[in-house]
Write a protein that holds these residues in place. Structure first.
Motif, mmCIF file in Angstrom:
data_model
loop_
_atom_site.group_PDB
_atom_site.id
_atom_site.type_symbol
_atom_site.label_atom_id
_atom_site.label_comp_id
_atom_site.label_asym_id
_atom_site.label_seq_id
_atom_site.Cartn_x
_atom_site.Cartn_y
_atom_site.Cartn_z
ATOM 1 N N VAL A 87 24.982 61.912 21.140
ATOM 2 C CA VAL A 87 26.032 62.031 20.120
ATOM 3 C C VAL A 87 25.845 61.025 18.989
ATOM 4 C CG1 VAL A 87 27.696 63.122 21.667
ATOM 5 C CG2 VAL A 87 27.658 60.625 21.483
ATOM 6 N N SER A 88 25.267 59.857 19.272
ATOM 7 C CA SER A 88 25.002 58.924 18.175
ATOM 8 C C SER A 88 23.888 59.460 17.288
ATOM 9 C CB SER A 88 24.650 57.533 18.709
ATOM 10 O OG SER A 88 23.440 57.539 19.440
ATOM 11 N N THR A 89 22.905 60.140 17.864
ATOM 12 C CA THR A 89 21.858 60.773 17.063
ATOM 13 C C THR A 89 22.456 61.794 16.100
ATOM 14 O OG1 THR A 89 20.098 60.457 18.690
ATOM 15 C CG2 THR A 89 19.842 62.301 17.169
ATOM 16 N N LEU A 90 23.360 62.629 16.596
ATOM 17 C CA LEU A 90 23.964 63.666 15.762
ATOM 18 C C LEU A 90 24.929 63.067 14.742
ATOM 19 C CD1 LEU A 90 24.404 66.325 18.549
ATOM 20 C CD2 LEU A 90 22.912 66.513 16.548
ATOM 21 N N ALA A 91 25.605 61.991 15.109
ATOM 22 C CA ALA A 91 26.471 61.316 14.132
ATOM 23 C C ALA A 91 25.622 60.685 13.033
ATOM 24 C CB ALA A 91 27.314 60.248 14.832
ATOM 25 N N PHE A 92 24.524 60.049 13.400
ATOM 26 C CA PHE A 92 23.611 59.439 12.430
ATOM 27 C C PHE A 92 22.966 60.495 11.540
ATOM 28 C CE2 PHE A 92 18.918 58.592 12.090
ATOM 29 C CZ PHE A 92 18.978 57.797 10.963
ATOM 30 N N ASP A 93 22.595 61.623 12.125
ATOM 31 C CA ASP A 93 21.938 62.689 11.364
ATOM 32 C C ASP A 93 22.827 63.182 10.225
ATOM 33 O OD1 ASP A 93 19.857 64.785 10.961
ATOM 34 O OD2 ASP A 93 21.487 66.105 11.569
ATOM 35 N N GLY A 94 24.119 63.262 10.464
ATOM 36 C CA GLY A 94 25.056 63.487 9.383
ATOM 37 C C GLY A 94 25.449 64.914 9.097
ATOM 38 N N ARG A 100 26.899 67.087 10.908
ATOM 39 C CA ARG A 100 28.277 67.176 11.383
ATOM 40 C C ARG A 100 28.694 65.783 11.854
ATOM 41 N NH1 ARG A 100 27.722 71.773 15.678
ATOM 42 N NH2 ARG A 100 25.597 70.960 15.750
ATOM 43 N N GLY A 101 28.444 64.820 10.974
ATOM 44 C CA GLY A 101 28.586 63.419 11.349
ATOM 45 C C GLY A 101 29.969 63.040 11.810
ATOM 46 N N ALA A 102 31.011 63.512 11.110
ATOM 47 C CA ALA A 102 32.379 63.129 11.474
ATOM 48 C C ALA A 102 32.735 63.639 12.862
ATOM 49 C CB ALA A 102 33.364 63.666 10.439
ATOM 50 N N PHE A 103 32.343 64.875 13.160
ATOM 51 C CA PHE A 103 32.638 65.435 14.482
ATOM 52 C C PHE A 103 31.963 64.618 15.576
ATOM 53 C CE2 PHE A 103 31.391 68.065 18.070
ATOM 54 C CZ PHE A 103 32.630 68.551 18.492
ATOM 55 N N PHE A 104 30.682 64.332 15.394
ATOM 56 C CA PHE A 104 29.962 63.644 16.468
ATOM 57 C C PHE A 104 30.296 62.160 16.538
ATOM 58 C CE2 PHE A 104 27.441 67.557 16.459
ATOM 59 C CZ PHE A 104 27.479 67.824 17.810
ATOM 60 N N GLU A 105 30.705 61.543 15.435
ATOM 61 C CA GLU A 105 31.193 60.174 15.558
ATOM 62 C C GLU A 105 32.484 60.149 16.373
ATOM 63 O OE1 GLU A 105 32.564 56.410 12.797
ATOM 64 O OE2 GLU A 105 30.757 57.527 12.261
ATOM 65 N N LYS A 106 33.311 61.175 16.219
ATOM 66 C CA LYS A 106 34.514 61.282 17.054
ATOM 67 C C LYS A 106 34.132 61.417 18.527
ATOM 68 C CE LYS A 106 38.754 64.051 17.513
ATOM 69 N NZ LYS A 106 39.495 65.232 16.984
ATOM 70 N N GLN A 107 33.084 62.199 18.808
ATOM 71 C CA GLN A 107 32.628 62.329 20.191
ATOM 72 C C GLN A 107 32.066 61.008 20.712
ATOM 73 O OE1 GLN A 107 33.457 65.034 21.836
ATOM 74 N NE2 GLN A 107 34.276 65.766 19.877
ATOM 75 N N LEU A 108 31.381 60.262 19.853
ATOM 76 C CA LEU A 108 30.831 58.970 20.255
ATOM 77 C C LEU A 108 31.943 57.993 20.599
ATOM 78 C CD1 LEU A 108 28.493 57.005 20.626
ATOM 79 C CD2 LEU A 108 28.471 56.654 18.142
ATOM 80 N N ILE A 109 32.975 57.918 19.777
ATOM 81 C CA ILE A 109 34.116 57.048 20.084
ATOM 82 C C ILE A 109 34.737 57.456 21.408
ATOM 83 C CG2 ILE A 109 36.475 56.468 19.387
ATOM 84 C CD1 ILE A 109 34.520 54.957 17.744
ATOM 85 N N ALA A 110 34.887 58.773 21.628
ATOM 86 C CA ALA A 110 35.462 59.260 22.885
ATOM 87 C C ALA A 110 34.584 58.876 24.069
ATOM 88 C CB ALA A 110 35.667 60.771 22.827
ATOM 89 N N ALA A 111 33.254 58.995 23.911
ATOM 90 C CA ALA A 111 32.342 58.611 24.992
ATOM 91 C C ALA A 111 32.472 57.133 25.316
ATOM 92 C CB ALA A 111 30.906 58.960 24.609
ATOM 93 N N LEU A 112 32.620 56.303 24.298
ATOM 94 C CA LEU A 112 32.807 54.875 24.535
ATOM 95 C C LEU A 112 34.136 54.598 25.237
ATOM 96 C CD1 LEU A 112 31.434 53.553 21.136
ATOM 97 C CD2 LEU A 112 30.333 53.324 23.370
#
Length: 375
Positions: A158-165, A167-179
């Motif tokens: 999910v950090s890869t997909l957030a970094f890729d950008g 769908r960055g906002a969606f995957f950064e939300k998933q990264l926060i949830a994973a943390l």
């Protein structure tokens, strides 16, 4: 559409001890992804993005020690980006979809899995009101009854997909949830594994859906959807469906020639009920909901669909497609199975055969091609 997970469909890292007296985590041995493009690697760009992300994680309430341990040994996963950017797969017919998610061998595997976990599934049904066979069918469609839970570290994916950008906002939300999941102590980073898009465990929850619906059914203090014991994952799927509006005692759908839904021209029709729409909350696809419902009916002892499927767009019925695959393989052009689903490998085999006999390599099946092969 993103609902429970990101769809259209392992590294040994380090322990994250939630507390000194935390009970040991259960689960399978951690394995490394077989595809080298799915192995995380800390690239300069990804590392810079993570450094900039850490203050946002802190602002979201994630402790610094959790963030540091979560990212230790993680990295950019090039295969994840490749998969995310190449989801323009050809559209499968409903007949093909059923042949993939509910073939006879999977029905038999589902009945065996249901028998092994009958008491757990019955208890889940009693608590959440979702039929045991529906829960078992979701388990079968999502991870083949726990056999394909994914082996990519979720933080890396999910950090890869957030970094890729893209769908960055969606995957950064998933990264926060994973943390948040790691901070709760439910799982360790090395065992937080899943698909390339961050769907995790037996029932393939994305992190936000985990936070919404995951439950500790076993009572061990952890919501462990990754464990070899599927109880928490199965109960979490039932809780998700209950929260989505499952109506106890109501049908999902019945096969009906005058039904309101005919997914394939010339194929069976269905009269759907309110619970059909609830299954679609798990994956917003008519084929998915019909596949889950049909597999559930078969697991519970039901028979095959009464209405058959007519010829496909190439003029072939399933028995002819199976025969074509078998004949191609026998001729040295491997189709990787003979399930009647003419996917990319079968079409590549057709094209290779066509080239070998001087035909245009279209990769398209036909009655004439089958006849040429002796069918």
């Amino acid at each position: 559409m993103f609902t429970r997970r990101a769809i259209t469909l392992t590294l040994a890292l380090w322990p994250l001890a939630a507390c000194a007296n935390a009970p040991a985590l259960s689960g399978r041995a951690v394995s490394r992804p077989s595809d080298p493009d799915l192995v995380p690697r800390a690239t300069p760009g990804w590392s810079s993005w993570v450094a900039a992300f850490k203050p946002r994680a802190a602002a979201a309430g994630i402790r610094a020690d959790v963030v540091e341990r979560a990212f230790r040994g993680q990295g950019y996963v090039p295969g994840v980006v490749a998969r995310d950017r190449n989801q323009t797969e050809f559209k499968r017919s409903f007949e093909d979809y059923l042949n993939i998610v509910a073939p006879e061998r999977k029905v038999q595997a589902g009945r065996a899995a249901f028998a092994r976990h009958r008491s757990t599934l019955s208890a889940i049904e009693s608590r959440y009101g979702v039929p045991a066979e529906i829960v078992a069918a979701i388990w079968g469609v999502e991870s083949n009854f726990g056999q394909r839970r994914g082996d990519i570290p979720t933080i890396s994916a999910v950090s890869t997909l957030a970094f890729d950008g893209r769908r960055g906002a969606f995957f950064e939300k998933q990264l926060i949830a994973a943390l948040r999941i790691l901070q709760s102590g439910d799982i360790t980073p090395e065992r937080m594994l899943g698909s390339w898009a961050g769907a995790m465990g037996h029932t393939q929850f994305i992190p936000t859906s985990y936070l919404q619906s995951a439950v500790d059914f076993t009572g061990d203090g952890r919501r462990d959807i990754w464990s070899d014991d599927p109880a928490d994952a199965l109960a979490s799927a039932a809780a998700y469906l209950r929260d989505a509006g499952w109506q106890r005692g109501q049908s999902w759908a019945v096969e009906d020639p005058s039904g309101n839904l005919t997914p394939d021209r010339g194929g069976p029709s269905f009269r759907t009920g309110p619970n059909f729409r609830v299954i679609k909350r798990y994956n917003n696809s008519d084929s998915y909901a019909l596949g889950v419902g049909h597999l559930a009916d078969r697991i519970a002892g039901g028979g095959a669909l009464r209405q058959g499927f007519g010829p496909d767009g190439d003029g072939l019925v399933k028995s002819q497609r199976v025969d074509l695959q078998r004949r191609l393989t026998a001729a040295g052009f491997d189709t990787d199975g003979d399930d009647g689903v003419l996917g990319p490998k079968s079409r590549a085999a057709i094209a290779a055969y066509q080239r070998s006999v001087g035909l245009e390599a279209t990769g398209r099946p036909s009655v004439a091609l089958l006849q040429r092969l002796g069918g």
